[in-house]
Design an enzyme around this catalytic site. Structure first.
Site, short mmCIF file in Angstrom:
data_model
loop_
_atom_site.label_atom_id
_atom_site.label_comp_id
_atom_site.label_asym_id
_atom_site.label_seq_id
_atom_site.Cartn_x
_atom_site.Cartn_y
_atom_site.Cartn_z
N TRP A 120 9.86 2.50 2.69
CA TRP A 120 11.10 3.17 3.12
C TRP A 120 10.86 4.40 3.98
O TRP A 120 11.74 4.81 4.74
CB TRP A 120 11.95 3.50 1.89
CG TRP A 120 12.49 2.25 1.28
CD1 TRP A 120 12.05 1.62 0.16
CD2 TRP A 120 13.53 1.43 1.82
NE1 TRP A 120 12.75 0.47 -0.05
CE2 TRP A 120 13.68 0.33 0.95
CE3 TRP A 120 14.36 1.52 2.93
CZ2 TRP A 120 14.61 -0.67 1.16
CZ3 TRP A 120 15.30 0.53 3.15
CH2 TRP A 120 15.42 -0.56 2.27
N GLU A 121 9.70 5.01 3.87
CA GLU A 121 9.39 6.11 4.78
C GLU A 121 9.05 5.59 6.16
O GLU A 121 9.39 6.20 7.16
CB GLU A 121 8.23 6.95 4.23
CG GLU A 121 8.54 7.73 2.97
CD GLU A 121 9.57 8.83 3.20
OE1 GLU A 121 9.71 9.29 4.36
OE2 GLU A 121 10.22 9.23 2.23
#
Length: 259
Positions: A120-121
């Site tokens: 998700w980063e």
């Protein structure tokens, strides 16, 4: 089922109190206190291993304000010690821990958690602004100096060095998470990993004052609290981001996965 408690974190942290690490500077002074104004008690040569008994904050050296107390009873700037991490690696001098009551054990995050954070980063090889304009690199590393000069890995990062940087960063967030959770809170490995992802994304200050933490500390059911509170954390720059909505769903899914 494996459970993490603050007491367990403190107990397991004691195993790392005298770990040894190499000096990276050519000649590094060990001082009577945690700062450059203190007198020099001895010096270490490059490559020499030193045993760290505890760490504390002091004069910032090239952006790093951590000082390591060695087994010789003096303090050396952590900037010149290759600990493999950007944050604390052992207990805090004076009886505290690396981030409060957690102890250094609580920097551990399982593979599922690390993969979730990385997913998700997103991978960024060289420093650039994130969706709300903050300079980041790797998997969500927020730059502390111009052009992320504090990062010890060469740019552009590979996915391997980016994962190493992420592992360097995580103890800061697990330590502050453990600090704000009381002894009533018992989390399995996946629950801990999911909350670490949330903390990494939102910052220690926001987590410390959150309703989620307050509810957990009251002894409410963790699955209920996570399901109701995590979805609220979907704003960035004052607007709802679909990426955050999706990330919270992924964190809840991991949180509810037995481990």
């Amino acid at each position: 089922m494996k459970f993490l408690t603050l007491a367990a974190c403190a107990l397991l942290s004691s195993t790392s109190l005298a770990a040894s690490y190499p000096i990276t500077g050519n000649t590094v002074n060990c001082r009577s206190g945690p700062g450059t104004s203190y007198g020099v008690k001895k010096s270490y040569k490059k490559g020499q291993n030193v045993s760290i008994t505890c760490q504390t904050s002091g004069t910032s050296v090239n952006g790093n304000s951590i000082w390591d107390k060695t087994s010789d009873g003096c303090y050396v700037a952590d900037y010149y010690v290759k600990t493999g991490r950007n944050g604390y690696v052992t207990s805090k001098c004076g009886g505290g821990s690396s981030g409060g009551s957690s102890g250094s054990h609580c920097k551990k995050v399982n593979t599922a958690g690390i993969n979730l954070i990385a997913q998700w980063e997103g991978f960024v090889a060289s420093p650039k602004p994130d969706p709300i304009g903050l300079p980041t690199v790797g998997y969500g590393h927020l730059c502390k100096q111009k052009n992320c000069a504090e990062v010890k890995y060469k740019f552009p990062l590979s996915k391997t060095t980016a994962k190493q940087l992420l592992n360097d960063d995580l103890p800061t967030y697990t330590a502050c998470l453990a600090k704000v959770l009381n002894s009533k809170v018992k989390l399995n490995d996946n629950q801990w990993a999911a909350l670490t992802s949330w903390t990494f994304n939102n910052g220690c200050g926001n987590v410390a004052t959150s309703t989620l933490v307050k509810r957990l500390n009251k002894g409410e059911n963790p699955n209920t609290v996570a399901s109701e509170e995590l979805p609220k954390w979907r704003l960035a720059g004052g607007r709802v981001l679909q990426g955050l909505v999706n990330r919270r769903k992924a964190e809840i899914k991991l949180f509810k996965t037995a481990s």
